[in-house]
Motif scaffolding. Structure first.
Motif, PDB file in Angstrom:
ATOM      1  N   ILE A 176       0.851  -1.192   0.000  1.00 23.13           N
ATOM      2  CA  ILE A 176       0.000   0.000   0.000  1.00 23.13           C
ATOM      3  C   ILE A 176       0.889   1.244   0.000  1.00 23.13           C
ATOM      4  O   ILE A 176       1.652   1.462   0.944  1.00 23.13           O
ATOM      5  N   ILE A 177       0.788   2.050  -1.050  1.00 25.83           N
ATOM      6  CA  ILE A 177       1.589   3.270  -1.178  1.00 25.83           C
ATOM      7  C   ILE A 177       0.637   4.460  -1.229  1.00 25.83           C
ATOM      8  O   ILE A 177      -0.197   4.553  -2.136  1.00 25.83           O
ATOM      9  N   LYS A 178       0.745   5.336  -0.246  1.00 27.23           N
ATOM     10  CA  LYS A 178      -0.181   6.466  -0.172  1.00 27.23           C
ATOM     11  C   LYS A 178       0.358   7.681  -0.925  1.00 27.23           C
ATOM     12  O   LYS A 178       1.547   7.738  -1.262  1.00 27.23           O
ATOM     13  N   ARG A 179      -0.512   8.635  -1.156  1.00 29.27           N
ATOM     14  CA  ARG A 179      -0.108   9.875  -1.820  1.00 29.27           C
ATOM     15  C   ARG A 179       0.706  10.739  -0.858  1.00 29.27           C
ATOM     16  O   ARG A 179       0.475  10.726   0.357  1.00 29.27           O
ATOM     17  N   ALA A 180       1.646  11.489  -1.405  1.00 27.29           N
ATOM     18  CA  ALA A 180       2.460  12.376  -0.586  1.00 27.29           C
ATOM     19  C   ALA A 180       1.587  13.460   0.039  1.00 27.29           C
ATOM     20  O   ALA A 180       0.728  14.042  -0.620  1.00 27.29           O
ATOM     21  N   GLY A 181       1.802  13.715   1.335  1.00 22.92           N
ATOM     22  CA  GLY A 181       1.068  14.753   2.031  1.00 22.92           C
ATOM     23  C   GLY A 181      -0.241  14.303   2.657  1.00 22.92           C
ATOM     24  O   GLY A 181      -0.857  15.066   3.404  1.00 22.92           O
ATOM     25  N   GLU A 182      -0.677  13.068   2.383  1.00 24.97           N
ATOM     26  CA  GLU A 182      -1.917  12.584   2.981  1.00 24.97           C
ATOM     27  C   GLU A 182      -1.671  12.137   4.419  1.00 24.97           C
ATOM     28  O   GLU A 182      -0.550  11.794   4.805  1.00 24.97           O
ATOM     29  N   ASN A 183      -2.742  12.149   5.206  1.00 23.63           N
ATOM     30  CA  ASN A 183      -2.662  11.784   6.613  1.00 23.63           C
ATOM     31  C   ASN A 183      -2.443  10.273   6.741  1.00 23.63           C
ATOM     32  O   ASN A 183      -3.254   9.478   6.285  1.00 23.63           O
ATOM     33  N   LEU A 184      -1.312   9.898   7.356  1.00 21.41           N
ATOM     34  CA  LEU A 184      -0.975   8.479   7.477  1.00 21.41           C
ATOM     35  C   LEU A 184      -2.001   7.721   8.308  1.00 21.41           C
ATOM     36  O   LEU A 184      -2.405   6.606   7.953  1.00 21.41           O
ATOM     37  N   ILE A 185      -2.436   8.319   9.420  1.00 24.06           N
ATOM     38  CA  ILE A 185      -3.375   7.624  10.313  1.00 24.06           C
ATOM     39  C   ILE A 185      -4.727   7.446   9.636  1.00 24.06           C
ATOM     40  O   ILE A 185      -5.327   6.366   9.685  1.00 24.06           O
ATOM     41  N   GLU A 186      -5.229   8.497   8.971  1.00 26.82           N
ATOM     42  CA  GLU A 186      -6.512   8.381   8.278  1.00 26.82           C
ATOM     43  C   GLU A 186      -6.423   7.379   7.133  1.00 26.82           C
ATOM     44  O   GLU A 186      -7.372   6.617   6.893  1.00 26.82           O
ATOM     45  N   THR A 187      -5.300   7.359   6.420  1.00 28.69           N
ATOM     46  CA  THR A 187      -5.129   6.393   5.338  1.00 28.69           C
ATOM     47  C   THR A 187      -5.133   4.972   5.877  1.00 28.69           C
ATOM     48  O   THR A 187      -5.762   4.079   5.306  1.00 28.69           O
ATOM     49  N   SER A 188      -4.421   4.757   6.982  1.00 30.87           N
ATOM     50  CA  SER A 188      -4.383   3.429   7.592  1.00 30.87           C
ATOM     51  C   SER A 188      -5.770   2.986   8.046  1.00 30.87           C
ATOM     52  O   SER A 188      -6.173   1.839   7.818  1.00 30.87           O
ATOM     53  N   ASP A 189      -6.512   3.899   8.668  1.00 30.32           N
ATOM     54  CA  ASP A 189      -7.873   3.560   9.095  1.00 30.32           C
ATOM     55  C   ASP A 189      -8.751   3.211   7.898  1.00 30.32           C
ATOM     56  O   ASP A 189      -9.567   2.277   7.967  1.00 30.32           O
ATOM     57  N   GLY A 190      -8.589   3.955   6.796  1.00 27.07           N
ATOM     58  CA  GLY A 190      -9.378   3.668   5.598  1.00 27.07           C
ATOM     59  C   GLY A 190      -9.058   2.316   5.015  1.00 27.07           C
ATOM     60  O   GLY A 190      -9.960   1.580   4.582  1.00 27.07           O
ATOM     61  N   VAL A 191      -7.774   1.936   5.009  1.00 25.03           N
ATOM     62  CA  VAL A 191      -7.378   0.626   4.478  1.00 25.03           C
ATOM     63  C   VAL A 191      -7.923  -0.485   5.368  1.00 25.03           C
ATOM     64  O   VAL A 191      -8.462  -1.493   4.876  1.00 25.03           O
ATOM     65  N   HIS A 192      -7.793  -0.325   6.682  1.00 26.14           N
ATOM     66  CA  HIS A 192      -8.302  -1.351   7.610  1.00 26.14           C
ATOM     67  C   HIS A 192      -9.806  -1.537   7.429  1.00 26.14           C
ATOM     68  O   HIS A 192     -10.301  -2.684   7.409  1.00 26.14           O
ATOM     69  N   LYS A 193     -10.540  -0.452   7.325  1.00 28.08           N
ATOM     70  CA  LYS A 193     -11.992  -0.543   7.164  1.00 28.08           C
ATOM     71  C   LYS A 193     -12.347  -1.202   5.828  1.00 28.08           C
ATOM     72  O   LYS A 193     -13.250  -2.051   5.759  1.00 28.08           O
ATOM     73  N   MET A 194     -11.618  -0.828   4.766  1.00 27.80           N
ATOM     74  CA  MET A 194     -11.886  -1.411   3.458  1.00 27.80           C
ATOM     75  C   MET A 194     -11.611  -2.910   3.465  1.00 27.80           C
ATOM     76  O   MET A 194     -12.403  -3.706   2.911  1.00 27.80           O
ATOM     77  N   VAL A 195     -10.528  -3.331   4.095  1.00 21.38           N
ATOM     78  CA  VAL A 195     -10.193  -4.751   4.166  1.00 21.38           C
ATOM     79  C   VAL A 195     -11.252  -5.511   4.952  1.00 21.38           C
ATOM     80  O   VAL A 195     -11.670  -6.617   4.562  1.00 21.38           O
TER      81      VAL A 195
END
Length: 416
Positions: A298-317
């Motif tokens: 999982i590679i996120k966009r530069a400048g995006e919130n790491l914690i929010e991105t992680s929460d979104g991935v966990h919820k999607m999974v």
């Protein structure tokens, strides 16, 4: 001059303090405003594990299958290096090249005062100029990429179970498509997945007897393995686009491919070759707990919130697991947000503990009310720092995030 006048003349005051005492209501409102603004910035600022380090280094990659390292050096690497060395307007600190079997890699390091987008464009222009000196049958044209720390995965999603790798790959492809729909995600790379391959094993004697060359076979496959447009079809008041599907999906599609139409008879690919529907040689492997798995990086966009991105991935999974087989195990590993959450909890705890300790110690000497206002300087100083952090982009020239370096600086200042 009276004694009172003499005392008044000698009295000195710090005007901001005097003004604050006389306008205590305004100061209370200012404290409330700073608190609200600081908390808002703390919640909304992008949170990262590491700072966004920008290094002006460009990566040039060229693939030319079937050539030795020496040929790669002479045919590919040197012509590109020649144009790169002639780049004007910016200073190149270091130029490093590696020529391997079928592969050329060139790293161009610029001075730190050079902007990455300018360096990238300069290298692309130089590579374009070198194309006239490069072989015309390159397997892949030179690709110019920026070396960026934001391209590292923030977590790994691993799929395993009692299934063959091809079936696991289908599940991984479906999950990849869903995860890439998240706006914070840049891309998802699959590691350890097999790739389908059609092998055309030519019988050389039959091919020679039919008067067919390898180029005839390659051209016939390239010519037929395409989807082409069939024009427009009028349906009532609407026009629909027609498309002719020609890409090969099975070995049988290749077997019935017409290679050459001779006067006496037609030569099909099955007449001179054996077609195998198989898998490519694996170029990547993934294992977890001793078992073969397919891993999604999982590679996120530069400048995006790491914690929010992680929460979104966990919820999607979690949502996707409801549609997957029960015996298919999905496990997330190396989640960078775990360390980031710990850092933020430590910061909050330090603010609270600092406030409480200052309040307890000073209340014995200054009273509860005075000690309370002095202790307020601990959280307020942090909130003021949060307020000015978004404006630091202009000063430092890059996007400022809340990362372990910033948190360390805040904790260090808080301790002082």
């Amino acid at each position: 001059m009276s004694a009172i006048e003499k005392l008044t003349e000698k009295f000195k005051e710090f005007k901001p303090t005097t003004w604050s005492i006389k306008n205590r209501t305004s100061i209370y409102l200012l404290i409330i405003f700073v608190t609200i603004a600081g908390v808002f910035q703390f919640v909304t600022l992008p949170k990262e594990q590491y700072p966004d380090i920008v290094i002006p280094t460009i990566y040039v990659q060229t693939i030319y299958v079937g050539n030795s390292p020496k040929d790669i050096e002479n045919l590919v690497t040197k012509p590109i290096e020649k144009q790169l060395k002639s780049i004007s307007g910016v200073k190149i600190n270091k130029l490093t090249s590696t020529s391997q079997q079928d592969f050329s890699i060139i790293l161009v390091e610029f001075s730190t005062d050079v902007k990455v987008d300018i360096a990238l464009q300069k290298v692309k222009d130089a590579v374009d100029k070198s194309k006239s000196d490069l072989p015309t049958d390159l397997t892949q044209d030179p690709s110019v990429l920026e070396v960026s720390f934001s391209e590292f995965p923030i977590m790994y999603v691993n799929l395993s179970g009692n299934y063959d790798l091809q079936r696991l790959k289908r599940y991984a492809d479906d999950m990849k498509d869903k995860l890439e729909e998240l706006p914070e995600i840049n891309r998802v790379d699959i590691v350890g997945a097999p790739e389908r391959e059609f092998q055309v094993n030519v019988d050389r004697f039959r091919m020679q007897a039919a008067g067919i060359t390898y180029d005839d076979i390659a051209n016939a496959i390239a010519r037929e393995n395409v989807d082409i447009t069939g024009g427009l079809l009028e349906v009532g008041n609407m026009k629909r686009n027609l498309q002719l599907k020609g890409q090969f999906k099975t070995a049988y599609d290749l077997e019935k491919l017409l290679v050459k139409n001779i006067t006496s008879h037609s030569v099909y690919l099955k007449d001179i070759a054996t077609i195998k529907d198989t898998l490519k040689t694996s170029e990547s492997y993934a294992r977890l707990d001793g078992k073969n798995v397919i891993t999604l990086n999982i590679i996120k966009r530069a400048g995006e919130n790491l914690i929010e991105t992680s929460d979104g991935v966990h919820k999607m999974v979690e949502d996707l697991q409801t549609d997957l087989p029960k015996d298919l195990e999905v496990k997330i590993t190396s989640d960078l947000s775990t360390a980031t959450r710990t850092s933020f909890r430590d910061l909050v705890n330090s603010i609270v503990i600092g406030f409480v300790l200052v309040l307890i110690i000073l209340m014995f000497f200054m009273g509860v009310v005075n000690a309370f206002f002095v202790a307020l300087s601990v959280p307020l100083s942090v909130f003021v720092a949060f307020m000015f952090m978004p404006g630091a982009d202009v000063i430092v020239g890059t996007h400022v995030t809340l990362n372990f370096m910033v948190l360390f600086a805040l904790l260090f200042a808080l301790g002082i």
